[in-house]
Design a protein around this motif. Structure first.
Motif, PDB file in Angstrom:
ATOM      1  N   LYS A  28       0.880  -1.174  -0.516  1.00 12.09           N
ATOM      2  CA  LYS A  28      -0.003  -0.116   0.000  1.00 12.09           C
ATOM      3  C   LYS A  28       1.435   1.367  -0.242  1.00 12.09           C
ATOM      4  N   VAL A  29       0.291   2.289  -0.637  1.00 14.04           N
ATOM      5  CA  VAL A  29       1.178   3.096  -0.938  1.00 14.04           C
ATOM      6  C   VAL A  29       0.144   4.533  -1.402  1.00 14.04           C
ATOM      7  N   PHE A  30       0.586   5.134   0.409  1.00 18.62           N
ATOM      8  CA  PHE A  30      -0.298   6.827   0.202  1.00 18.62           C
ATOM      9  C   PHE A  30       0.074   7.718  -0.751  1.00 18.62           C
ATOM     10  N   TRP A  31      -0.379   8.222  -1.464  1.00 19.63           N
ATOM     11  CA  TRP A  31      -0.301   9.143  -1.942  1.00 19.63           C
ATOM     12  C   TRP A  31      -0.964  11.318  -2.052  1.00 19.63           C
ATOM     13  N   ASP A  32      -0.280  11.721  -1.733  1.00 17.37           N
ATOM     14  CA  ASP A  32      -1.171  13.487  -2.544  1.00 17.37           C
ATOM     15  C   ASP A  32      -0.198  13.940  -3.186  1.00 17.37           C
ATOM     16  N   VAL A  33      -0.576  14.058  -4.188  1.00 13.06           N
ATOM     17  CA  VAL A  33       0.763  14.917  -5.129  1.00 13.06           C
ATOM     18  C   VAL A  33      -0.421  15.125  -6.540  1.00 13.06           C
ATOM     19  N   LYS A  34      -0.016  16.871  -6.180  1.00 14.60           N
ATOM     20  CA  LYS A  34      -0.525  17.257  -7.640  1.00 14.60           C
ATOM     21  C   LYS A  34       0.331  17.702  -7.976  1.00 14.60           C
ATOM     22  N   ASP A  35       1.581  18.765  -7.691  1.00 19.28           N
ATOM     23  CA  ASP A  35       2.648  19.230  -8.517  1.00 19.28           C
ATOM     24  C   ASP A  35       3.451  18.179  -8.212  1.00 19.28           C
ATOM     25  N   PRO A  36       4.299  16.882  -9.751  1.00 20.76           N
ATOM     26  CA  PRO A  36       5.346  16.711  -8.650  1.00 20.76           C
ATOM     27  C   PRO A  36       6.566  17.362  -8.675  1.00 20.76           C
ATOM     28  N   SER A  37       6.585  18.220  -9.590  1.00 25.72           N
ATOM     29  CA  SER A  37       8.525  18.714  -8.434  1.00 25.72           C
ATOM     30  C   SER A  37       8.334  19.184  -7.044  1.00 25.72           C
ATOM     31  N   LYS A  38       7.068  19.200  -6.826  1.00 26.15           N
ATOM     32  CA  LYS A  38       7.145  19.259  -5.129  1.00 26.15           C
ATOM     33  C   LYS A  38       7.270  17.395  -4.033  1.00 26.15           C
ATOM     34  N   ALA A  39       7.184  16.765  -5.384  1.00 26.28           N
ATOM     35  CA  ALA A  39       7.331  15.396  -4.349  1.00 26.28           C
ATOM     36  C   ALA A  39       7.744  14.761  -3.697  1.00 26.28           C
ATOM     37  N   VAL A  40       7.942  14.234  -2.321  1.00 25.38           N
ATOM     38  CA  VAL A  40       8.697  13.871  -1.644  1.00 25.38           C
ATOM     39  C   VAL A  40       8.245  12.551  -1.254  1.00 25.38           C
ATOM     40  N   VAL A  41       9.005  11.233  -0.639  1.00 23.89           N
ATOM     41  CA  VAL A  41       8.731   9.816  -0.994  1.00 23.89           C
ATOM     42  C   VAL A  41       9.101   9.469   0.511  1.00 23.89           C
ATOM     43  N   VAL A  42       8.022   9.036   1.352  1.00 20.75           N
ATOM     44  CA  VAL A  42       9.398   8.948   2.558  1.00 20.75           C
ATOM     45  C   VAL A  42       9.045   7.652   3.033  1.00 20.75           C
ATOM     46  N   GLU A  43      10.315   6.473   2.795  1.00 26.26           N
ATOM     47  CA  GLU A  43      10.001   5.126   2.685  1.00 26.26           C
ATOM     48  C   GLU A  43       9.829   4.486   4.521  1.00 26.26           C
ATOM     49  N   LEU A  44       9.490   3.570   4.579  1.00 30.95           N
ATOM     50  CA  LEU A  44       8.439   2.783   5.909  1.00 30.95           C
ATOM     51  C   LEU A  44       8.882   1.478   6.043  1.00 30.95           C
ATOM     52  N   ALA A  45       8.686   1.327   7.498  1.00 29.83           N
ATOM     53  CA  ALA A  45       9.179  -0.726   7.833  1.00 29.83           C
ATOM     54  C   ALA A  45       7.853  -0.058   8.633  1.00 29.83           C
ATOM     55  N   ASP A  46       7.472  -1.759   8.091  1.00 35.03           N
ATOM     56  CA  ASP A  46       6.444  -2.723   9.485  1.00 35.03           C
ATOM     57  C   ASP A  46       5.614  -1.460   9.455  1.00 35.03           C
ATOM     58  N   GLU A  47       4.808  -0.930   8.499  1.00 31.63           N
ATOM     59  CA  GLU A  47       3.215  -0.224   8.418  1.00 31.63           C
ATOM     60  C   GLU A  47       2.535  -0.362   7.700  1.00 31.63           C
ATOM     61  N   ARG A  48       1.901   0.193   7.320  1.00 30.68           N
ATOM     62  CA  ARG A  48       0.029   0.125   6.973  1.00 30.68           C
ATOM     63  C   ARG A  48       0.732   0.072   5.834  1.00 30.68           C
ATOM     64  N   TYR A  49       0.758   1.599   5.561  1.00 30.98           N
ATOM     65  CA  TYR A  49       1.480   1.877   3.679  1.00 30.98           C
ATOM     66  C   TYR A  49       3.130   1.044   3.715  1.00 30.98           C
ATOM     67  N   ALA A  50       3.769   0.920   2.465  1.00 28.20           N
ATOM     68  CA  ALA A  50       5.520   0.680   2.099  1.00 28.20           C
ATOM     69  C   ALA A  50       5.929   2.020   2.196  1.00 28.20           C
ATOM     70  N   ARG A  51       5.241   3.301   1.464  1.00 27.86           N
ATOM     71  CA  ARG A  51       5.648   4.538   1.771  1.00 27.86           C
ATOM     72  C   ARG A  51       4.352   5.920   1.208  1.00 27.86           C
ATOM     73  N   LEU A  52       5.472   6.604   1.812  1.00 34.53           N
ATOM     74  CA  LEU A  52       4.205   7.848   1.534  1.00 34.53           C
ATOM     75  C   LEU A  52       4.616   8.726   0.268  1.00 34.53           C
ATOM     76  N   VAL A  53       4.261   9.117  -0.690  1.00 37.44           N
ATOM     77  CA  VAL A  53       4.366   9.567  -1.395  1.00 37.44           C
ATOM     78  C   VAL A  53       3.541  11.428  -1.744  1.00 37.44           C
ATOM     79  N   ILE A  54       3.705  12.935  -1.694  1.00 36.44           N
ATOM     80  CA  ILE A  54       3.312  13.517  -0.663  1.00 36.44           C
ATOM     81  C   ILE A  54       3.798  14.964  -1.359  1.00 36.44           C
TER      82      ILE A  54
END
Length: 116
Positions: free
Chosen positions: A73-99
């Motif tokens: 599962k990946v959580f996304w919240d992006v409108k402008d890709p030039s401002k995207a940050v990816v946060v990598e997670l372990a042992d969480e509901r989401y594998a990563r956050l793309v915000i």
């Protein structure tokens, strides 16, 4: 857009404005012990998203919510890709956050300093 902040031993992601509606979330709280790192990655917007459930996706306008791909599962919240940050997670509901954040470099630095 999202705001990142450190609150004690947690990374808090606050979803702003109408993005709460599209993403079906207003905030996420992740223990820092489960955060592996963060990177600014404008190119991630071109990668496959997977199956949306629940959330919103209008190509070129917004990608928000929970997406399922390759058993993750990946959580996304992006409108402008030039401002995207990816946060990598372990042992969480989401594998990563793309915000999307206002200042990707400052947000990455905030996370990396909290992990150090």
């Amino acid at each position: 857009m999202a705001l990142l902040r450190i609150d004690g031993d947690n990374l808090v992601v606050v979803i702003e404005g109408l993005d709460k509606l599209w993403a079906f979330k207003s905030s996420l709280t992740i223990p820092l012990a489960h955060v592996r790192g963060a990177t600014a990655d404008p190119g991630i917007a071109t990668e496959p998203k997977g199956i949306r459930a629940p959330g919103a996706r209008v190509p070129g306008l917004i990608t928000a919510g929970t997406f399922h791909q390759d058993g993750e599962k990946v959580f996304w919240d992006v409108k402008d890709p030039s401002k995207a940050v990816v946060v990598e997670l372990a042992d969480e509901r989401y594998a990563r956050l793309v915000i999307q954040v206002d200042d990707p470099r400052a947000s990455v630095d905030l996370v990396e300093k909290a992990l150090a």
